[in-house]
Motif scaffolding. Sequence first.
Motif, PDB file in Angstrom:
ATOM      1  N   LYS A  22      34.219  34.114  38.986  1.00 32.18           N
ATOM      2  CA  LYS A  22      34.319  33.846  37.484  1.00 32.18           C
ATOM      3  C   LYS A  22      35.745  33.764  37.077  1.00 32.18           C
ATOM      4  CE  LYS A  22      33.715  37.325  34.391  1.00 32.18           C
ATOM      5  NZ  LYS A  22      34.998  37.329  33.320  1.00 32.18           N
ATOM      6  N   ASN A  23      36.264  34.869  37.371  1.00 29.16           N
ATOM      7  CA  ASN A  23      38.082  35.198  37.015  1.00 29.16           C
ATOM      8  C   ASN A  23      39.054  34.178  37.900  1.00 29.16           C
ATOM      9  OD1 ASN A  23      36.840  37.018  35.487  1.00 29.16           O
ATOM     10  ND2 ASN A  23      37.774  38.868  36.460  1.00 29.16           N
ATOM     11  N   PRO A 123      44.966  44.044  24.172  1.00 27.35           N
ATOM     12  CA  PRO A 123      45.991  43.231  23.161  1.00 27.35           C
ATOM     13  C   PRO A 123      46.535  42.297  23.888  1.00 27.35           C
ATOM     14  CG  PRO A 123      47.005  45.155  23.890  1.00 27.35           C
ATOM     15  CD  PRO A 123      45.662  45.268  24.315  1.00 27.35           C
ATOM     16  N   ASP A 125      49.754  40.909  23.514  1.00 29.75           N
ATOM     17  CA  ASP A 125      51.341  41.104  23.122  1.00 29.75           C
ATOM     18  C   ASP A 125      52.295  40.672  24.272  1.00 29.75           C
ATOM     19  OD1 ASP A 125      50.074  43.509  24.532  1.00 29.75           O
ATOM     20  OD2 ASP A 125      52.250  44.397  24.261  1.00 29.75           O
ATOM     21  N   THR A 163      49.358  42.636  34.168  1.00 31.00           N
ATOM     22  CA  THR A 163      48.111  41.885  33.317  1.00 31.00           C
ATOM     23  C   THR A 163      47.763  40.749  34.065  1.00 31.00           C
ATOM     24  OG1 THR A 163      47.787  40.751  31.406  1.00 31.00           O
ATOM     25  CG2 THR A 163      50.137  41.357  31.602  1.00 31.00           C
ATOM     26  N   VAL A 164      46.488  40.481  34.464  1.00 29.83           N
ATOM     27  CA  VAL A 164      46.105  39.344  35.274  1.00 29.83           C
ATOM     28  C   VAL A 164      45.954  38.279  34.428  1.00 29.83           C
ATOM     29  CG1 VAL A 164      44.088  38.267  36.439  1.00 29.83           C
ATOM     30  CG2 VAL A 164      44.473  41.224  36.352  1.00 29.83           C
ATOM     31  N   GLU A 189      46.314  39.918  42.039  1.00 28.75           N
ATOM     32  CA  GLU A 189      44.696  39.786  42.297  1.00 28.75           C
ATOM     33  C   GLU A 189      44.661  38.392  43.002  1.00 28.75           C
ATOM     34  OE1 GLU A 189      45.816  41.867  40.195  1.00 28.75           O
ATOM     35  OE2 GLU A 189      44.056  43.009  39.541  1.00 28.75           O
ATOM     36  N   ARG A 331      35.613  52.296  28.889  1.00 27.41           N
ATOM     37  CA  ARG A 331      35.053  51.558  29.900  1.00 27.41           C
ATOM     38  C   ARG A 331      33.916  52.503  30.585  1.00 27.41           C
ATOM     39  NH1 ARG A 331      36.482  46.409  33.742  1.00 27.41           N
ATOM     40  NH2 ARG A 331      34.790  45.348  33.217  1.00 27.41           N
TER      41      ARG A 331
HETATM   42  C1  UD1 Z   1      41.300  40.571  33.793  1.00 23.73           C
HETATM   43  C2  UD1 Z   1      39.984  40.072  34.108  1.00 23.73           C
HETATM   44  C3  UD1 Z   1      39.051  41.264  34.030  1.00 23.73           C
HETATM   45  C4  UD1 Z   1      39.431  42.372  34.528  1.00 23.73           C
HETATM   46  C5  UD1 Z   1      41.016  42.731  34.213  1.00 23.73           C
HETATM   47  C6  UD1 Z   1      41.672  43.912  34.940  1.00 23.73           C
HETATM   48  C7  UD1 Z   1      39.751  37.769  33.769  1.00 23.73           C
HETATM   49  C8  UD1 Z   1      39.275  36.530  32.897  1.00 23.73           C
HETATM   50  N1  UD1 Z   1      39.538  38.943  33.566  1.00 23.73           N
HETATM   51  O1  UD1 Z   1      41.287  40.752  32.311  1.00 23.73           O
HETATM   52  O2  UD1 Z   1      37.847  41.026  34.532  1.00 23.73           O
HETATM   53  O3  UD1 Z   1      38.668  43.620  34.097  1.00 23.73           O
HETATM   54  O4  UD1 Z   1      41.771  41.739  34.630  1.00 23.73           O
HETATM   55  O5  UD1 Z   1      41.574  43.765  36.283  1.00 23.73           O
HETATM   56  O6  UD1 Z   1      40.597  37.516  34.841  1.00 23.73           O
HETATM   57  N2  UD1 Z   1      47.500  44.568  28.195  1.00 23.73           N
HETATM   58  C9  UD1 Z   1      48.314  44.829  27.382  1.00 23.73           C
HETATM   59  N3  UD1 Z   1      48.991  43.588  26.907  1.00 23.73           N
HETATM   60  C10 UD1 Z   1      48.639  42.500  27.233  1.00 23.73           C
HETATM   61  C11 UD1 Z   1      47.850  42.226  28.224  1.00 23.73           C
HETATM   62  C12 UD1 Z   1      47.014  43.465  28.707  1.00 23.73           C
HETATM   63  O7  UD1 Z   1      48.366  45.886  26.864  1.00 23.73           O
HETATM   64  O8  UD1 Z   1      49.298  41.550  26.639  1.00 23.73           O
HETATM   65  C13 UD1 Z   1      46.512  45.728  28.987  1.00 23.73           C
HETATM   66  C14 UD1 Z   1      45.174  45.683  28.718  1.00 23.73           C
HETATM   67  O9  UD1 Z   1      44.818  46.121  27.419  1.00 23.73           O
HETATM   68  C15 UD1 Z   1      44.627  46.628  29.817  1.00 23.73           C
HETATM   69  C16 UD1 Z   1      45.795  46.254  30.930  1.00 23.73           C
HETATM   70  O10 UD1 Z   1      46.703  45.679  30.165  1.00 23.73           O
HETATM   71  O11 UD1 Z   1      44.785  47.905  29.402  1.00 23.73           O
HETATM   72  C17 UD1 Z   1      45.136  45.121  31.874  1.00 23.73           C
HETATM   73  O12 UD1 Z   1      44.605  44.102  31.314  1.00 23.73           O
HETATM   74  P1  UD1 Z   1      44.554  42.831  31.811  1.00 23.73           P
HETATM   75  O13 UD1 Z   1      44.795  42.576  33.556  1.00 23.73           O
HETATM   76  O14 UD1 Z   1      45.331  42.044  31.121  1.00 23.73           O
HETATM   77  O15 UD1 Z   1      43.200  42.336  31.894  1.00 23.73           O
HETATM   78  P2  UD1 Z   1      42.575  40.710  31.355  1.00 23.73           P
HETATM   79  O16 UD1 Z   1      43.498  39.708  32.034  1.00 23.73           O
HETATM   80  O17 UD1 Z   1      41.990  40.487  30.033  1.00 23.73           O
END
Ligand code: UD1
Length: 417
Positions: A22-23, A123, A125, A163-164, A189, A331
Amino acid sequence: MDKLVIQGGVPLTGEVRVSGAKNAALPILCAALLTPGTLRLQNVPHLRDVTTTLTLLAQMGVDVSLDEKLGVGLTAAKLHNLSAPYELVKTMRASILVLGPMITRFGEARVSLPGGCAIGQRPVDLHIKGLQAMGAQIEIEQGYILAKAGRLKGTHIVLDLVTVTGTENLMMAAVLADGVTVLENAAREPEVIDLAECLNAMGARIKGAGSDVITIEGVDELHDATHRIMPDRIEIGTFLCAAAATGGNIKLKGTRANILDAVIGKLQEAGAHVEQGEDWIRLSTNGSLKAVSLRTAPFPAFPTDMQAQFMALNSVAQGTAVVTETIFENRFMHVQELRRLGASIEVEGNTAIVQGVSALQGANVMATDLRASASLVIAGLVARGETVVDRVYHLDRGYDCIEEKLGQLGARIKRAH
Ligand code: UD1
């Protein structure tokens, strides 16, 4: 609303084929926006989040064709709508992945702020800051991100945290930018690598994906390509946990080595026997397992997306485990439901202390998010008697035919409406 009805107590045995990730599929589907050519994808999983993404792309004007063999063809020759509406984005946070491609190719995008799993604030951001650093003008108005830009400019971006989807969005934006972009503290990842491989097949010049520094040399345009989506490591991990928790013996086909070493390491620490080849994994158990402590963190550490499933396994293992969640602040919603089945779990802040019990008892439970639902299914497979998991729509977002696949492994599970 659909429910899953499970008669527990049957050890999982047999073979099953793993689906595409999925991801990896979600960002790669959005990558089709980067070219007027056709992107042909294979091994696309049959999931609600994939359907949502296809609907989102189609309403923008992307031509979508499907074949019976899990193949999808996408052509974004011309778009008539550079907008991702709230109605679609609210059900799936990954919709934010259209932002980078749209702004870099069309110089304009209007994307609703995302919703998705209720597992924390989440977020975006860092996505926005990165695009601004590349020259985009971005405003937030009435819940929408409004972005405008001329050709984006390559730059040096240090992400404040890993952030992924943030890494993926900025990588996609950078492929058509003018000059070189360096992303530091990038997510490592395997799905980021899969996306980079697909983009490179489309003509992008990306180096370093899979490390924490990714370098992208912008090109003028991308072209047709064919890409096969990598296997879903979270689906693999979920089935392995289910097999371990039920004392089973299963073989998963269509897997890939080295994409879930942290999870396999923990299963071995718990006492499961794991063997693997290039494209298969077998797990068997010999007697009861022991509870293992873990801490979630970005890849290659233990994935947050496997925390809930391992909690179900720990619930029926011997001893005590300390589970620390470092990625998302909310979570542990599965804990309350696991307790309804008889699990002994205490939560303090971002730590859960799991005391293994000798047996769980079936009950009615409610799925609260995608991976929490999977943990309830695992617990239901172990519990004595009947477990009814309500709100399975969460599960359908991310697991391809879960009841058919578990049924193939001997589980007594059926869907009720
Ligand atoms: C992706 C995955 C999700 C997984 C997560 C962490 C996809 C579609 N989803 O989600 O299944 O649980 O990675 O492995 O690939 N954050 C910020 N600001 C931002 C972006 C993120 O503060 O702009 C924070 C988030 O709140 C969180 C952390 O960074 O605490 C990691 O999040 P992130 O890696 O961005 O998760 P997703 O990419 O949304």
